[in-house]
Design a protein around this motif. Structure first.
Motif, PDB file in Angstrom:
ATOM      1  N   VAL A 102       0.850  -1.190   0.000  1.00 39.80           N
ATOM      2  CA  VAL A 102       0.000   0.000   0.000  1.00 39.80           C
ATOM      3  C   VAL A 102       0.883   1.237   0.000  1.00 39.80           C
ATOM      4  O   VAL A 102       1.772   1.377   0.836  1.00 39.80           O
ATOM      5  N   VAL A 132      -1.823  -1.244  -3.805  1.00 43.42           N
ATOM      6  CA  VAL A 132      -2.975  -0.365  -3.594  1.00 43.42           C
ATOM      7  C   VAL A 132      -2.476   1.054  -3.393  1.00 43.42           C
ATOM      8  O   VAL A 132      -1.503   1.283  -2.667  1.00 43.42           O
ATOM      9  N   LEU A 256     -13.150   0.378  -2.688  1.00 47.14           N
ATOM     10  CA  LEU A 256     -11.942  -0.078  -3.371  1.00 47.14           C
ATOM     11  C   LEU A 256     -12.285  -0.338  -4.825  1.00 47.14           C
ATOM     12  O   LEU A 256     -13.353  -0.869  -5.135  1.00 47.14           O
ATOM     13  N   ILE A 258     -10.618  -2.174  -8.299  1.00 45.88           N
ATOM     14  CA  ILE A 258      -9.588  -3.131  -8.680  1.00 45.88           C
ATOM     15  C   ILE A 258      -9.471  -3.185 -10.196  1.00 45.88           C
ATOM     16  O   ILE A 258     -10.470  -3.369 -10.909  1.00 45.88           O
ATOM     17  N   ALA A 288      -6.585  -0.677  -6.385  1.00 45.73           N
ATOM     18  CA  ALA A 288      -5.678  -1.832  -6.362  1.00 45.73           C
ATOM     19  C   ALA A 288      -5.330  -2.205  -7.791  1.00 45.73           C
ATOM     20  O   ALA A 288      -6.230  -2.364  -8.628  1.00 45.73           O
TER      21      ALA A 288
END
Length: 293
Positions: A102, A132, A256, A258, A288
Protein backbone atom coordinates in the motif's frame (compact mmCIF):
# COMPACT_ATOMS: atom_id res chain seq x y z
CA UNK A 1 8.83 -15.76 2.99
CA UNK A 2 6.13 -15.25 5.64
CA UNK A 3 2.97 -13.68 4.13
CA UNK A 4 2.67 -9.99 5.03
CA UNK A 5 1.29 -6.61 3.95
CA UNK A 6 3.76 -3.80 3.22
CA UNK A 7 3.27 -0.03 3.41
CA UNK A 8 5.72 2.66 2.38
CA UNK A 9 6.04 5.53 4.88
CA UNK A 10 7.76 8.89 4.44
CA UNK A 11 6.06 11.13 7.00
CA UNK A 12 3.49 12.60 4.60
CA UNK A 13 -0.28 12.49 5.28
CA UNK A 14 -0.60 10.21 2.27
CA UNK A 15 1.86 7.67 3.65
CA UNK A 16 0.08 7.81 7.00
CA UNK A 17 -3.16 6.94 5.21
CA UNK A 18 -1.34 4.12 3.42
CA UNK A 19 -0.01 2.73 6.71
CA UNK A 20 -3.46 2.89 8.32
CA UNK A 21 -5.11 1.21 5.33
CA UNK A 22 -2.38 -1.44 5.23
CA UNK A 23 -2.74 -2.13 8.96
CA UNK A 24 -6.45 -2.85 8.58
CA UNK A 25 -5.74 -5.07 5.60
CA UNK A 26 -3.08 -6.98 7.57
CA UNK A 27 -5.63 -7.60 10.33
CA UNK A 28 -8.18 -8.89 7.80
CA UNK A 29 -5.57 -11.22 6.32
CA UNK A 30 -4.17 -12.18 9.76
CA UNK A 31 -0.60 -11.44 8.66
CA UNK A 32 2.14 -9.09 9.92
CA UNK A 33 2.43 -5.47 8.76
CA UNK A 34 5.76 -4.46 7.23
CA UNK A 35 6.52 -0.71 7.31
CA UNK A 36 9.28 0.46 4.97
CA UNK A 37 10.98 3.84 4.88
CA UNK A 38 13.49 4.47 2.12
CA UNK A 39 16.16 7.09 2.72
CA UNK A 40 17.31 8.27 -0.69
CA UNK A 41 21.03 8.69 -1.03
CA UNK A 42 21.86 12.37 -1.62
CA UNK A 43 23.03 13.23 -5.12
CA UNK A 44 25.75 15.60 -3.91
CA UNK A 45 28.25 14.87 -1.12
CA UNK A 46 27.01 15.97 2.30
CA UNK A 47 28.76 16.35 5.66
CA UNK A 48 29.01 13.19 7.68
CA UNK A 49 27.00 14.90 10.42
CA UNK A 50 23.98 14.73 8.12
CA UNK A 51 23.71 10.96 8.32
CA UNK A 52 23.09 10.46 12.07
CA UNK A 53 20.37 13.11 12.20
CA UNK A 54 18.68 11.59 9.17
CA UNK A 55 18.93 8.16 10.74
CA UNK A 56 17.29 9.42 13.92
CA UNK A 57 14.43 11.01 11.98
CA UNK A 58 13.88 7.83 9.96
CA UNK A 59 13.92 5.59 13.00
CA UNK A 60 11.52 7.90 14.86
CA UNK A 61 9.19 7.90 11.85
CA UNK A 62 9.13 4.12 11.71
CA UNK A 63 8.69 3.79 15.47
CA UNK A 64 5.82 6.26 15.56
CA UNK A 65 4.10 4.63 12.58
CA UNK A 66 4.46 1.19 14.15
CA UNK A 67 3.19 2.43 17.53
CA UNK A 68 0.11 3.94 15.88
CA UNK A 69 -0.63 0.70 14.02
CA UNK A 70 -0.31 -1.34 17.23
CA UNK A 71 -2.49 1.14 19.13
CA UNK A 72 -5.24 0.96 16.51
CA UNK A 73 -4.93 -2.82 16.19
CA UNK A 74 -3.75 -4.46 19.42
CA UNK A 75 -2.03 -7.74 18.75
CA UNK A 76 -0.96 -6.81 15.22
CA UNK A 77 2.63 -7.82 14.51
CA UNK A 78 4.52 -4.88 12.99
CA UNK A 79 7.98 -5.10 11.43
CA UNK A 80 9.92 -2.00 10.34
CA UNK A 81 12.65 -1.57 7.76
CA UNK A 82 14.91 1.43 7.18
CA UNK A 83 16.37 1.11 3.68
CA UNK A 84 18.75 3.30 1.72
CA UNK A 85 18.93 3.77 -2.02
CA UNK A 86 16.55 4.63 -4.85
CA UNK A 87 13.04 4.66 -3.42
CA UNK A 88 11.39 3.14 -6.49
CA UNK A 89 13.87 0.26 -6.58
CA UNK A 90 13.73 -0.52 -2.86
CA UNK A 91 9.93 -0.29 -2.70
CA UNK A 92 9.55 -2.46 -5.79
CA UNK A 93 11.71 -5.14 -4.20
CA UNK A 94 9.65 -4.89 -1.00
CA UNK A 95 6.42 -5.06 -3.00
CA UNK A 96 7.54 -8.19 -4.83
CA UNK A 97 8.08 -9.93 -1.49
CA UNK A 98 4.70 -8.95 -0.02
CA UNK A 99 1.20 -10.30 -0.53
CA UNK A 100 0.05 -6.71 -0.93
CA UNK A 101 1.71 -3.29 -0.84
CA UNK A 102 0.00 0.00 0.00
CA UNK A 103 1.39 3.37 -1.08
CA UNK A 104 0.12 6.92 -0.74
CA UNK A 105 -0.73 9.37 -3.51
CA UNK A 106 -1.48 13.07 -3.28
CA UNK A 107 -4.87 14.45 -4.22
CA UNK A 108 -5.04 17.57 -6.38
CA UNK A 109 -6.77 19.98 -4.00
CA UNK A 110 -10.53 19.72 -4.36
CA UNK A 111 -10.28 18.02 -7.73
CA UNK A 112 -11.10 14.32 -7.74
CA UNK A 113 -8.06 12.34 -8.79
CA UNK A 114 -4.53 11.30 -7.93
CA UNK A 115 -1.45 13.43 -8.34
CA UNK A 116 0.60 10.29 -8.36
CA UNK A 117 4.33 10.60 -7.70
CA UNK A 118 6.96 9.10 -9.96
CA UNK A 119 7.97 6.64 -7.24
CA UNK A 120 4.46 5.25 -6.72
CA UNK A 121 3.86 5.08 -10.47
CA UNK A 122 7.14 3.22 -11.00
CA UNK A 123 6.32 0.69 -8.28
CA UNK A 124 2.80 0.08 -9.60
CA UNK A 125 4.13 -0.43 -13.13
CA UNK A 126 6.92 -2.82 -12.12
CA UNK A 127 5.69 -4.80 -9.09
CA UNK A 128 4.86 -8.47 -9.57
CA UNK A 129 2.38 -8.41 -6.67
CA UNK A 130 -0.77 -6.28 -6.14
CA UNK A 131 -0.30 -2.64 -5.09
CA UNK A 132 -2.97 -0.37 -3.59
CA UNK A 133 -2.81 3.43 -3.88
CA UNK A 134 -4.62 5.61 -1.33
CA UNK A 135 -4.98 9.32 -0.70
CA UNK A 136 -4.87 11.01 2.69
CA UNK A 137 -8.67 11.32 2.80
CA UNK A 138 -8.90 7.53 2.37
CA UNK A 139 -7.37 6.96 5.82
CA UNK A 140 -10.78 6.51 7.41
CA UNK A 141 -12.10 4.46 4.50
CA UNK A 142 -11.60 0.96 5.87
CA UNK A 143 -11.68 -2.10 3.62
CA UNK A 144 -13.93 -3.65 6.27
CA UNK A 145 -16.75 -1.09 5.98
CA UNK A 146 -20.36 -2.36 6.12
CA UNK A 147 -21.46 -4.05 2.89
CA UNK A 148 -23.84 -2.40 0.44
CA UNK A 149 -25.75 -3.73 -2.53
CA UNK A 150 -26.10 -0.64 -4.69
CA UNK A 151 -23.38 -0.24 -7.30
CA UNK A 152 -21.66 3.11 -7.02
CA UNK A 153 -22.44 3.29 -3.29
CA UNK A 154 -19.80 1.41 -1.32
CA UNK A 155 -18.56 -2.06 -2.01
CA UNK A 156 -15.67 -3.21 -4.20
CA UNK A 157 -15.64 -2.54 -7.93
CA UNK A 158 -13.76 -4.83 -10.32
CA UNK A 159 -13.12 -3.86 -13.92
CA UNK A 160 -12.96 -6.99 -16.05
CA UNK A 161 -12.30 -7.63 -19.74
CA UNK A 162 -14.06 -10.87 -20.63
CA UNK A 163 -11.90 -11.23 -23.74
CA UNK A 164 -8.72 -11.24 -21.66
CA UNK A 165 -9.78 -13.18 -18.55
CA UNK A 166 -7.34 -13.28 -15.68
CA UNK A 167 -7.66 -15.69 -12.78
CA UNK A 168 -5.25 -13.79 -10.44
CA UNK A 169 -7.28 -10.60 -10.90
CA UNK A 170 -10.62 -12.32 -10.21
CA UNK A 171 -9.19 -14.28 -7.27
CA UNK A 172 -7.83 -11.09 -5.71
CA UNK A 173 -11.20 -9.34 -6.04
CA UNK A 174 -13.20 -12.21 -4.56
CA UNK A 175 -10.67 -12.58 -1.75
CA UNK A 176 -10.90 -8.90 -0.84
CA UNK A 177 -14.71 -9.03 -0.88
CA UNK A 178 -14.77 -12.16 1.27
CA UNK A 179 -12.39 -10.79 3.91
CA UNK A 180 -14.08 -7.40 4.17
CA UNK A 181 -17.67 -8.69 3.79
CA UNK A 182 -18.18 -6.25 0.92
CA UNK A 183 -20.41 -6.61 -2.12
CA UNK A 184 -18.35 -7.21 -5.26
CA UNK A 185 -19.53 -5.23 -8.29
CA UNK A 186 -18.04 -6.58 -11.54
CA UNK A 187 -18.13 -4.37 -14.61
CA UNK A 188 -17.31 -5.19 -18.22
CA UNK A 189 -17.40 -2.45 -20.88
CA UNK A 190 -17.80 -3.14 -24.56
CA UNK A 191 -18.17 -1.16 -27.77
CA UNK A 192 -19.47 -1.82 -31.26
CA UNK A 193 -16.60 -2.66 -33.63
CA UNK A 194 -15.84 0.13 -36.07
CA UNK A 195 -16.32 -2.34 -38.91
CA UNK A 196 -20.05 -2.46 -38.16
CA UNK A 197 -20.39 1.13 -39.40
CA UNK A 198 -23.90 2.16 -40.40
CA UNK A 199 -25.17 -1.38 -39.98
CA UNK A 200 -25.53 -0.81 -36.25
CA UNK A 201 -27.63 2.28 -36.93
CA UNK A 202 -29.92 0.69 -39.48
CA UNK A 203 -30.27 -2.51 -37.45
CA UNK A 204 -30.37 -1.80 -33.66
CA UNK A 205 -30.73 -5.53 -33.07
CA UNK A 206 -27.01 -5.86 -33.74
CA UNK A 207 -26.19 -3.87 -30.61
CA UNK A 208 -28.75 -5.81 -28.58
CA UNK A 209 -27.23 -9.10 -29.67
CA UNK A 210 -23.69 -7.97 -28.85
CA UNK A 211 -24.85 -6.71 -25.46
CA UNK A 212 -26.49 -10.05 -24.72
CA UNK A 213 -23.31 -11.86 -25.73
CA UNK A 214 -21.24 -9.64 -23.43
CA UNK A 215 -23.58 -10.20 -20.49
CA UNK A 216 -23.58 -13.96 -21.02
CA UNK A 217 -19.81 -14.01 -21.35
CA UNK A 218 -19.38 -12.10 -18.09
CA UNK A 219 -21.79 -14.41 -16.25
CA UNK A 220 -19.99 -17.46 -17.59
CA UNK A 221 -16.61 -16.09 -16.55
CA UNK A 222 -17.79 -15.52 -12.97
CA UNK A 223 -19.79 -18.74 -12.65
CA UNK A 224 -16.95 -20.99 -11.33
CA UNK A 225 -15.92 -18.38 -8.75
CA UNK A 226 -19.26 -18.06 -7.01
CA UNK A 227 -19.19 -21.50 -5.32
CA UNK A 228 -15.58 -20.91 -4.24
CA UNK A 229 -16.70 -17.80 -2.36
CA UNK A 230 -20.31 -18.56 -1.34
CA UNK A 231 -20.39 -15.73 1.20
CA UNK A 232 -19.61 -13.03 -1.37
CA UNK A 233 -22.53 -11.11 -2.81
CA UNK A 234 -21.79 -10.36 -6.47
CA UNK A 235 -23.41 -8.04 -8.97
CA UNK A 236 -22.37 -8.09 -12.61
CA UNK A 237 -23.01 -5.68 -15.43
CA UNK A 238 -21.92 -5.41 -19.06
CA UNK A 239 -22.26 -1.88 -20.41
CA UNK A 240 -21.53 -0.24 -23.73
CA UNK A 241 -19.06 2.62 -23.45
CA UNK A 242 -15.44 3.60 -22.90
CA UNK A 243 -13.98 1.24 -20.32
CA UNK A 244 -12.15 3.85 -18.23
CA UNK A 245 -15.14 6.22 -18.13
CA UNK A 246 -17.61 3.50 -17.22
CA UNK A 247 -15.34 2.12 -14.51
CA UNK A 248 -14.80 5.53 -12.95
CA UNK A 249 -18.54 6.14 -12.95
CA UNK A 250 -19.20 2.78 -11.28
CA UNK A 251 -16.47 3.46 -8.73
CA UNK A 252 -18.07 6.59 -7.27
CA UNK A 253 -18.49 5.96 -3.58
CA UNK A 254 -16.73 2.58 -3.73
CA UNK A 255 -14.41 1.48 -0.92
CA UNK A 256 -11.94 -0.08 -3.37
CA UNK A 257 -11.51 -0.23 -7.14
CA UNK A 258 -9.59 -3.13 -8.68
CA UNK A 259 -7.97 -3.11 -12.12
CA UNK A 260 -5.51 -5.38 -13.86
CA UNK A 261 -2.12 -4.65 -15.37
CA UNK A 262 -0.58 -6.98 -17.92
CA UNK A 263 3.06 -7.63 -17.25
CA UNK A 264 5.39 -6.61 -20.04
CA UNK A 265 8.72 -8.27 -20.68
CA UNK A 266 11.84 -6.52 -22.03
CA UNK A 267 12.37 -4.66 -24.29
CA UNK A 268 8.96 -3.08 -23.58
CA UNK A 269 9.63 -2.90 -19.84
CA UNK A 270 7.14 -1.89 -17.10
CA UNK A 271 3.88 -0.57 -18.47
CA UNK A 272 0.43 0.56 -17.30
CA UNK A 273 -2.53 0.07 -19.59
CA UNK A 274 -4.63 3.12 -20.44
CA UNK A 275 -7.58 1.95 -18.32
CA UNK A 276 -5.44 1.36 -15.22
CA UNK A 277 -3.67 4.67 -15.84
CA UNK A 278 -6.96 6.60 -16.03
CA UNK A 279 -8.44 4.96 -12.94
CA UNK A 280 -5.29 5.54 -10.90
CA UNK A 281 -5.30 9.24 -11.72
CA UNK A 282 -9.00 9.98 -11.44
CA UNK A 283 -10.61 7.61 -8.93
CA UNK A 284 -11.47 9.09 -5.56
CA UNK A 285 -11.45 5.61 -4.02
CA UNK A 286 -8.35 3.53 -3.23
CA UNK A 287 -7.17 1.67 -6.33
CA UNK A 288 -5.68 -1.83 -6.36
CA UNK A 289 -3.57 -2.72 -9.40
CA UNK A 290 -3.12 -6.46 -9.91
CA UNK A 291 -0.43 -7.64 -12.33
CA UNK A 292 -1.08 -10.68 -14.53
CA UNK A 293 0.62 -12.51 -17.39
Amino acid sequence: MTPHVTAGVDGSPESLAAAQWAAREAVLRDVPLHLVHVEAWPVAPVPLAFTPSTDVWSENLLRDSADLARKDHPGLEVVTEHARGRARDKLTVAANEADLTVLGSRGVGGVVGFLIGSVSLAVVAAATQPVVLVRSENAAQAPSAPPTTEQGSGGIVLGLDIYHPCDPLIAFAFGEAARSHETLHVLHSWALPASYGYAAITDPAIGVELGRHASEGLAELLRPWRPRFPGVQVTEKAVVGVAADELLHAARGAHLVIVGRQRRRPPLGPHLGHVAHAVIHHSAAPVAVVPFE
